[in-house]
Design a protein around this motif. Structure first.
Motif, PDB file in Angstrom:
ATOM      1  N   LEU A   1      53.895  56.484  41.902  1.00  0.00           N
ATOM      2  CA  LEU A   1      52.960  55.916  40.564  1.00  0.00           C
ATOM      3  C   LEU A   1      54.031  56.839  39.277  1.00  0.00           C
ATOM      4  CD1 LEU A   1      49.859  55.791  42.028  1.00  0.00           C
ATOM      5  CD2 LEU A   1      51.940  53.772  42.047  1.00  0.00           C
ATOM      6  N   VAL A   2      54.551  56.924  38.639  1.00  0.00           N
ATOM      7  CA  VAL A   2      54.899  57.562  37.220  1.00  0.00           C
ATOM      8  C   VAL A   2      54.119  56.290  36.383  1.00  0.00           C
ATOM      9  CG1 VAL A   2      56.675  57.258  36.214  1.00  0.00           C
ATOM     10  CG2 VAL A   2      57.157  57.506  39.032  1.00  0.00           C
ATOM     11  N   PRO A   3      54.125  57.323  34.588  1.00  0.00           N
ATOM     12  CA  PRO A   3      53.028  56.770  34.051  1.00  0.00           C
ATOM     13  C   PRO A   3      54.385  56.074  33.123  1.00  0.00           C
ATOM     14  CG  PRO A   3      52.773  59.629  34.335  1.00  0.00           C
ATOM     15  CD  PRO A   3      53.442  58.640  35.561  1.00  0.00           C
ATOM     16  N   VAL A   4      54.302  55.406  32.412  1.00  0.00           N
ATOM     17  CA  VAL A   4      55.095  54.402  31.881  1.00  0.00           C
ATOM     18  C   VAL A   4      54.204  53.985  30.378  1.00  0.00           C
ATOM     19  CG1 VAL A   4      56.482  53.456  33.513  1.00  0.00           C
ATOM     20  CG2 VAL A   4      54.545  52.158  32.697  1.00  0.00           C
ATOM     21  N   ALA A   5      55.158  53.622  28.766  1.00  0.00           N
ATOM     22  CA  ALA A   5      54.568  53.145  28.215  1.00  0.00           C
ATOM     23  C   ALA A   5      55.767  52.164  27.532  1.00  0.00           C
ATOM     24  CB  ALA A   5      54.416  54.254  27.235  1.00  0.00           C
ATOM     25  N   TYR A   6      55.265  50.707  26.942  1.00  0.00           N
ATOM     26  CA  TYR A   6      55.385  49.534  26.461  1.00  0.00           C
ATOM     27  C   TYR A   6      56.464  50.659  25.929  1.00  0.00           C
ATOM     28  CZ  TYR A   6      52.528  46.911  29.480  1.00  0.00           C
ATOM     29  OH  TYR A   6      51.284  47.432  31.122  1.00  0.00           O
ATOM     30  N   ARG A   7      57.166  49.320  25.712  1.00  0.00           N
ATOM     31  CA  ARG A   7      58.733  49.369  24.170  1.00  0.00           C
ATOM     32  C   ARG A   7      59.090  47.956  24.196  1.00  0.00           C
ATOM     33  NH1 ARG A   7      64.086  53.289  24.125  1.00  0.00           N
ATOM     34  NH2 ARG A   7      64.793  51.325  25.704  1.00  0.00           N
ATOM     35  N   ASP A   8      59.190  48.173  22.885  1.00  0.00           N
ATOM     36  CA  ASP A   8      60.284  46.219  22.336  1.00  0.00           C
ATOM     37  C   ASP A   8      61.363  47.137  22.285  1.00  0.00           C
ATOM     38  OD1 ASP A   8      57.889  44.077  22.867  1.00  0.00           O
ATOM     39  OD2 ASP A   8      57.233  45.103  20.658  1.00  0.00           O
ATOM     40  N   ASP A   9      62.384  46.327  22.830  1.00  0.00           N
ATOM     41  CA  ASP A   9      63.863  46.431  23.314  1.00  0.00           C
ATOM     42  C   ASP A   9      64.250  44.641  22.623  1.00  0.00           C
ATOM     43  OD1 ASP A   9      65.909  48.269  24.375  1.00  0.00           O
ATOM     44  OD2 ASP A   9      66.086  45.507  24.398  1.00  0.00           O
ATOM     45  N   GLU A  10      65.562  45.142  21.211  1.00  0.00           N
ATOM     46  CA  GLU A  10      65.703  44.094  20.651  1.00  0.00           C
ATOM     47  C   GLU A  10      66.513  42.726  21.668  1.00  0.00           C
ATOM     48  OE1 GLU A  10      67.852  46.101  17.701  1.00  0.00           O
ATOM     49  OE2 GLU A  10      66.046  46.327  16.677  1.00  0.00           O
ATOM     50  N   ARG A  11      67.328  43.535  22.879  1.00  0.00           N
ATOM     51  CA  ARG A  11      68.106  42.929  23.578  1.00  0.00           C
ATOM     52  C   ARG A  11      67.238  42.420  25.185  1.00  0.00           C
ATOM     53  NH1 ARG A  11      73.673  45.456  25.785  1.00  0.00           N
ATOM     54  NH2 ARG A  11      74.353  42.762  27.348  1.00  0.00           N
ATOM     55  N   HIS A  12      66.216  42.655  25.266  1.00  0.00           N
ATOM     56  CA  HIS A  12      66.148  43.167  26.175  1.00  0.00           C
ATOM     57  C   HIS A  12      64.604  42.458  26.197  1.00  0.00           C
ATOM     58  CE1 HIS A  12      69.277  44.278  28.709  1.00  0.00           C
ATOM     59  NE2 HIS A  12      70.083  45.669  28.317  1.00  0.00           N
ATOM     60  N   GLY A  13      63.991  42.854  25.369  1.00  0.00           N
ATOM     61  CA  GLY A  13      62.183  42.385  25.314  1.00  0.00           C
ATOM     62  C   GLY A  13      61.139  43.355  25.795  1.00  0.00           C
ATOM     63  N   LEU A  14      59.993  43.516  26.243  1.00  0.00           N
ATOM     64  CA  LEU A  14      59.186  44.182  26.064  1.00  0.00           C
ATOM     65  C   LEU A  14      59.866  45.515  27.828  1.00  0.00           C
ATOM     66  CD1 LEU A  14      56.315  45.517  25.727  1.00  0.00           C
ATOM     67  CD2 LEU A  14      55.602  44.218  27.635  1.00  0.00           C
ATOM     68  N   MET A  15      59.849  46.685  27.409  1.00  0.00           N
ATOM     69  CA  MET A  15      59.796  47.303  28.359  1.00  0.00           C
ATOM     70  C   MET A  15      59.422  48.654  28.609  1.00  0.00           C
ATOM     71  SD  MET A  15      64.294  47.176  28.270  1.00  0.00           S
ATOM     72  CE  MET A  15      64.411  47.831  30.309  1.00  0.00           C
ATOM     73  N   ALA A  16      59.315  48.677  29.670  1.00  0.00           N
ATOM     74  CA  ALA A  16      58.828  49.858  30.346  1.00  0.00           C
ATOM     75  C   ALA A  16      59.080  52.028  30.391  1.00  0.00           C
ATOM     76  CB  ALA A  16      58.093  49.792  31.426  1.00  0.00           C
ATOM     77  N   VAL A  17      58.444  52.731  29.548  1.00  0.00           N
ATOM     78  CA  VAL A  17      59.526  53.160  29.223  1.00  0.00           C
ATOM     79  C   VAL A  17      59.079  54.752  30.123  1.00  0.00           C
ATOM     80  CG1 VAL A  17      60.310  55.104  28.061  1.00  0.00           C
ATOM     81  CG2 VAL A  17      59.967  52.770  27.098  1.00  0.00           C
ATOM     82  N   PRO A  18      59.706  54.793  31.098  1.00  0.00           N
ATOM     83  CA  PRO A  18      58.977  56.265  32.189  1.00  0.00           C
ATOM     84  C   PRO A  18      58.673  57.855  31.032  1.00  0.00           C
ATOM     85  CG  PRO A  18      60.939  55.250  33.488  1.00  0.00           C
ATOM     86  CD  PRO A  18      60.958  55.198  32.045  1.00  0.00           C
ATOM     87  N   LEU A  19      57.257  58.290  31.519  1.00  0.00           N
ATOM     88  CA  LEU A  19      57.034  59.410  30.682  1.00  0.00           C
ATOM     89  C   LEU A  19      57.455  60.307  30.773  1.00  0.00           C
ATOM     90  CD1 LEU A  19      53.706  58.012  29.018  1.00  0.00           C
ATOM     91  CD2 LEU A  19      56.203  57.857  27.833  1.00  0.00           C
ATOM     92  N   ARG A  20      57.725  61.522  30.262  1.00  0.00           N
ATOM     93  CA  ARG A  20      57.632  63.194  30.745  1.00  0.00           C
ATOM     94  C   ARG A  20      56.024  63.467  31.169  1.00  0.00           C
ATOM     95  NH1 ARG A  20      61.533  66.045  26.970  1.00  0.00           N
ATOM     96  NH2 ARG A  20      60.929  68.085  28.485  1.00  0.00           N
ATOM     97  N   PHE A  21      56.447  64.963  31.624  1.00  0.00           N
ATOM     98  CA  PHE A  21      55.204  65.324  31.875  1.00  0.00           C
ATOM     99  C   PHE A  21      54.411  64.702  33.331  1.00  0.00           C
ATOM    100  CE2 PHE A  21      56.187  66.354  28.029  1.00  0.00           C
ATOM    101  CZ  PHE A  21      56.602  67.876  27.852  1.00  0.00           C
ATOM    102  N   HIS A  22      55.307  64.194  33.836  1.00  0.00           N
ATOM    103  CA  HIS A  22      54.604  63.797  35.051  1.00  0.00           C
ATOM    104  C   HIS A  22      54.566  63.746  35.866  1.00  0.00           C
ATOM    105  CE1 HIS A  22      59.338  63.347  34.711  1.00  0.00           C
ATOM    106  NE2 HIS A  22      58.762  63.965  36.077  1.00  0.00           N
ATOM    107  N   GLY A  23      53.981  65.520  36.439  1.00  0.00           N
ATOM    108  CA  GLY A  23      53.669  66.301  37.564  1.00  0.00           C
ATOM    109  C   GLY A  23      52.474  66.157  37.973  1.00  0.00           C
ATOM    110  N   PRO A  24      51.907  66.603  39.497  1.00  0.00           N
ATOM    111  CA  PRO A  24      50.753  66.291  39.903  1.00  0.00           C
ATOM    112  C   PRO A  24      49.194  67.077  39.001  1.00  0.00           C
ATOM    113  CG  PRO A  24      52.314  66.467  41.589  1.00  0.00           C
ATOM    114  CD  PRO A  24      53.207  66.782  40.556  1.00  0.00           C
ATOM    115  N   ALA A  25      49.882  67.877  38.510  1.00  0.00           N
ATOM    116  CA  ALA A  25      48.747  68.932  37.667  1.00  0.00           C
ATOM    117  C   ALA A  25      48.887  68.158  36.225  1.00  0.00           C
ATOM    118  CB  ALA A  25      49.309  69.941  37.989  1.00  0.00           C
ATOM    119  N   MET A  26      49.617  67.393  35.851  1.00  0.00           N
ATOM    120  CA  MET A  26      49.457  67.231  34.515  1.00  0.00           C
ATOM    121  C   MET A  26      48.829  66.058  34.071  1.00  0.00           C
ATOM    122  SD  MET A  26      53.910  67.858  33.887  1.00  0.00           S
ATOM    123  CE  MET A  26      54.558  68.729  34.666  1.00  0.00           C
ATOM    124  N   LEU A  27      48.510  65.589  33.161  1.00  0.00           N
ATOM    125  CA  LEU A  27      47.377  64.860  31.935  1.00  0.00           C
ATOM    126  C   LEU A  27      48.417  64.156  30.381  1.00  0.00           C
ATOM    127  CD1 LEU A  27      44.504  66.107  32.540  1.00  0.00           C
ATOM    128  CD2 LEU A  27      45.426  63.723  33.684  1.00  0.00           C
TER     129      LEU A  27
END
Length: 564
Positions: A479-505
């Motif tokens: 399970l990986v945190p993602v944020a939405y981003r509008d891509d001009e070519r592909h439309g809405l996409m999910a961007v994987p975020l950094r700082f995703h370790g088990p102890a991170m918020l």
């Protein structure tokens, strides 16, 4: 509840079959998972059914069978996959290739062996049972109760956030009479119109006309007009409403007045006819609809003073750990409690009644007393689900005679989460102590269980393509945190975020959802299932804070005795 209540077709509600026997072999993924957690039936070892499959018994009192294999050790006893940075390209286990299953050596079948003797009640090393596949764990949580409790009738304001137990049917026509949609004049026939003075109007003051909340006393004659306010009842005989900005009033030589309009007023103009929105007896909303503020307004307009709905489930949060501080900076080996401030508001966003979290000392008797005295529908604990020296959750469940439904899930982070039945219709969800691992457990086990208790419908499956490749665990779901981003070519996409370790918020604080990454990872453009946060659906589309943010990761000391 019998095991049969967890029945279902493999690959149906679960989404995919897990590594147990096929339907032809007589196994059921829900029954097998439940038996695996409690040791009430044989456990299937291996990747499928057949003459080479081996069964062993796994009594819960013994902490699982010694021969039970976990998802992290399918390939010959490797150490569990728990890197601090699962995206690290240097991690040999973080393969980007598709999912693969190790070959299983051929071995003869053998009869079940007797159950191991029960260990002492205190914490200590415990042989974990096989982890339940992620989709199966969510299905088990959703079916842990047969349904919500009996509905209750309450005044409108108290029904907010509940689920309707019966269809919302209109008790009256809406609107209940023909009403004016604008301020202006009610007119009869084609213009120009002689402007009447209301019967109750002063002879010297300006004509007040027909106001909202006042029924007209007389019918409007053909060729006449009368001032009218928005929402007022249209008098009989009126054919249209002329807006105030479209009319001109002229004084006549006989002392009267006449209303002129630059264009005709077609019949029905700016009149809301009776029953335009609904007729009495029409179904406005089906049973199962969520009572939102707008629903309260609709119910009031339709004539309701009370609503019959399912009550909101009640949850208690117990934060475990002597190392946690509730204020100030980390000091002397102790860290701030990040889960207490987060979990109660998260539960509120899900429509759950939750009291402020309670911090409990790392004492077995303290935890036992808190669980024994709780009357909540669901108790959520943080930390203590592993087998460290102060991890008291498993021994306390044995002491309470609880029935374990899920004991470990094949997901990273959050592997040591658990679900147990404390009593009929009362459950415990044990979350790992690491923050992101706890969120994983909250969405994996607590949310489906609470949704069933609240009679809320599951969200429709939602999939979005990835904006970048994501490394995967060799065997487990990630399970990986993602944020939405509008891509001009592909439309809405999910961007994987950094700082995703088990102890991170830090990553999840900028995220809109968690992406469900299958074993082996996913490439850019792959459409993955998303678990949206309850506040993110309309907030952050096209906004990606924290994406590729510079700086090193922050990782406080782990709150549990083991990895998440």
């Amino acid at each position: 509840m019998t095991d049969g209540e967890f029945g279902g077709e493999a690959g149906g509600a679960v989404g995919r079959p897990w590594g147990g026997p096929s339907a032809e072999g007589g196994g059921d993924p829900f029954d097998d998972a439940l038996a695996l957690a409690n040791g009430t039936a044989p456990t299937w070892v291996g990747s499928g059914a057949g003459p080479e499959a081996t069964t062993v018994t796994t009594p819960y009192a013994a902490g699982g069978a010694a021969a039970a294999t976990s998802s992290a050790t399918d390939s010959g006893g490797d150490a569990p996959y728990t890197p601090d940075d699962p995206f690290s390209p240097d991690d040999p286990a973080a393969a980007r290739s598709g999912p693969s299953r190790p070959s299983r050596p051929s071995r003869p079948s053998r009869p079940s062996r007797p159950a191991d003797p029960a260990p002492p009640p205190g914490p200590g090393p415990r042989t974990a049972p096989a982890a339940v596949p992620w989709h199966t764990a969510r299905a088990l949580a959703e079916r842990a109760v047969p349904g919500p409790p009996a509905p209750e009738t309450s005044v409108l304001g108290e029904a907010l956030g509940r689920t309707l137990a019966a269809p919302l049917t209109a008790l009256t026509d809406l609107p209940s009479f023909d009403t004016s949609a604008m301020d202006g004049w009610a007119v009869s026939g084609p213009g120009p119109w002689r402007l009447d003075r209301p019967a109750d109007a002063s002879e010297t003051g300006p004509p007040s006309g027909i106001l909202a909340g006042h029924a007209p006393a007389e019918a409007l004659l053909d060729g006449h007009a009368i001032p009218i306010a928005t929402g007022a009842r249209v008098p009989s005989g009126a054919t249209a409403v002329l807006r105030s900005e479209h009319g001109e009033v002229r004084e006549l030589s006989d002392g009267g007045r006449r209303l002129y309009a630059p264009r005709p007023a077609p019949p029905g103009q700016d009149i809301r006819p009776r029953g335009q929105e609904c007729r009495r007896g029409d179904q406005l909303l089906p049973a199962g609809a969520l009572v939102t503020p707008a629903v309260l307004g609709l119910a009031a307009a339709a004539g309701y003073d009370e609503l019959t709905a399912y009550r909101r489930p009640r949850a208690e949060v117990f934060v475990l750990g002597d190392e946690l501080l509730d204020h100030g900076l980390p000091r002397e080996g102790r860290i701030r409690d990040a889960l207490g401030p987060m979990l109660a508001p998260w539960l509120h966003a899900l429509g759950i009644e939750a009291a402020p979290p309670r911090h409990l000392a790392d004492e077995a008797d303290t935890l036992y007393a808190a669980l024994a005295e709780s009357t909540a529908d669901v108790v959520i604990t943080t930390g203590g689900t592993a087998s460290g020296p102060v991890d008291h959750v498993h021994p306390t469940l044995r002491r309470l005679g609880a029935e374990v439904l899920v004991d470990g899930v094949a997901v990273r982070p959050g592997h040591p989460m658990l679900l147990a039945r404390l009593a009929p219709r009362r459950h415990l969800v044990g979350l790992p102590g690491n923050p992101l691992a706890a969120v994983s457990g909250l969405l994996t086990l607590a949310e489906p269980l609470l949704r069933t208790l609240a009679a809320r419908r599951p969200a429709a499956p939602y999939r979005t393509p990835l904006a970048a490749a994501v490394a995967g665990h060799p065997h487990d779901t990630r399970l990986v945190p993602v944020a939405y981003r509008d891509d001009e070519r592909h439309g809405l996409m999910a961007v994987p975020l950094r700082f995703h370790g088990p102890a991170m918020l830090r990553g999840i604080a900028s995220a809109d959802a968690l992406a469900v990454v299958p074993p082996g990872g996913a490439e850019r453009g792959a459409e993955l299932e998303l678990l949206e946060f309850p506040w993110s659906a309309s907030w952050s589309a096209g906004w990606t804070p924290g994406w590729a943010a510079p700086g090193g990761p922050y990782e406080p000391p782990e709150a549990t005795g083991g990895h998440a």
